[in-house]
Design a protein around this motif. Structure first.
Motif, mmCIF file in Angstrom:
data_model
loop_
_atom_site.group_PDB
_atom_site.id
_atom_site.type_symbol
_atom_site.label_atom_id
_atom_site.label_comp_id
_atom_site.label_asym_id
_atom_site.label_seq_id
_atom_site.Cartn_x
_atom_site.Cartn_y
_atom_site.Cartn_z
ATOM 1 N N ASN A 145 24.589 -12.280 -13.124
ATOM 2 C CA ASN A 145 23.195 -11.735 -13.664
ATOM 3 C C ASN A 145 22.677 -12.937 -14.627
ATOM 4 N N GLY A 146 22.743 -13.964 -14.505
ATOM 5 C CA GLY A 146 21.805 -15.106 -15.240
ATOM 6 C C GLY A 146 22.608 -15.330 -16.650
ATOM 7 N N GLU A 147 23.865 -14.852 -16.811
ATOM 8 C CA GLU A 147 24.695 -15.014 -17.892
ATOM 9 C C GLU A 147 24.680 -16.403 -18.501
ATOM 10 N N ASN A 148 24.966 -17.449 -17.748
ATOM 11 C CA ASN A 148 25.072 -18.801 -18.078
ATOM 12 C C ASN A 148 24.244 -19.691 -17.203
ATOM 13 N N ALA A 149 22.897 -19.224 -16.977
ATOM 14 C CA ALA A 149 22.092 -19.748 -15.787
ATOM 15 C C ALA A 149 21.449 -20.939 -16.412
ATOM 16 N N ALA A 150 21.363 -21.200 -17.949
ATOM 17 C CA ALA A 150 20.605 -22.361 -18.415
ATOM 18 C C ALA A 150 21.295 -23.626 -18.268
ATOM 19 N N GLN A 189 24.887 -18.492 -10.598
ATOM 20 C CA GLN A 189 24.744 -17.807 -11.950
ATOM 21 C C GLN A 189 23.689 -16.587 -12.002
ATOM 22 N N LEU A 190 22.610 -16.880 -11.366
ATOM 23 C CA LEU A 190 21.722 -15.820 -11.363
ATOM 24 C C LEU A 190 22.137 -14.659 -10.477
ATOM 25 N N THR A 191 22.718 -14.938 -9.192
ATOM 26 C CA THR A 191 22.978 -14.024 -8.223
ATOM 27 C C THR A 191 24.107 -13.152 -8.602
ATOM 28 N N PHE A 242 23.423 -22.753 -10.373
ATOM 29 C CA PHE A 242 22.279 -21.746 -11.011
ATOM 30 C C PHE A 242 22.050 -20.764 -10.113
ATOM 31 N N VAL A 243 21.920 -21.067 -8.870
ATOM 32 C CA VAL A 243 21.894 -19.649 -7.929
ATOM 33 C C VAL A 243 23.039 -18.956 -7.953
#
Length: 151
Positions: free
Chosen positions: A115-120, A110-112, A107-108
């Motif tokens: 840019n949160g593309e698949n963070a879910a 994906q966010l960093t 998750f971290v």
């Protein structure tokens, strides 16, 4: 004076968990085991295998992160081990906790990095893993006994 309600037994007051002997408990055990098998298949086939066979998409992702092939193989091996351990009774709770920690890291990243593309996706996977870890927590005592015997 007559009573119109049936007495509440001790079994009726206890919460139904995946280890109980009731019909609901049996259904819960089957549902939980099915969830474990589905998650194990996901981690082994859909997540670890592309990393371990150096799928081009996995290679590109890990190059973008900056971890290269070594990081890709390590994460793939951890996912493979966790997926297999989800099916081994004495390891299933610990495996669910370890895979949850791996998903927090994903998750971290994906966010960093992405840019949160698949963070879910990692967050969605944490929910059933926490359920498995909680429901199978009694196996931790068995694991500690096994480790104590060999240490």
């Amino acid at each position: 004076m007559s009573q119109t309600t049936a007495p509440v037994t001790a079994a009726a007051r206890r919460p139904v968990i995946a280890e109980s002997e009731t019909t609901r408990g049996r259904r819960a055990r089957i549902a939980l085991r099915t969830l474990q098998v589905v998650l194990a298949l996901f981690y082994v086939v859909a997540s670890a295998l592309p990393k371990l066979i150096a799928n081009s998409a996995a290679v590109d992702s890990f190059d973008r992160i900056g971890w290269g092939s070594t990081g890709m193989y390590v994460i793939g091996a951890l996912e493979l081990a966790g997926g297999i351990a989800l099916l081994i009774p004495v390891l299933q709770s610990v495996a669910a906790v370890a895979l949850s920690a791996l998903m927090v890291g994903a998750f971290v990243v994906q966010l960093t990095v992405f840019n949160g593309e698949n963070a879910a996706t990692p967050i969605i996977l944490i929910v059933p893993l926490v359920l498995i870890a909680w429901a199978r927590r009694r196996h931790n005592a068995d694991l500690l006994r096994l480790v104590g015997l060999r240490a």
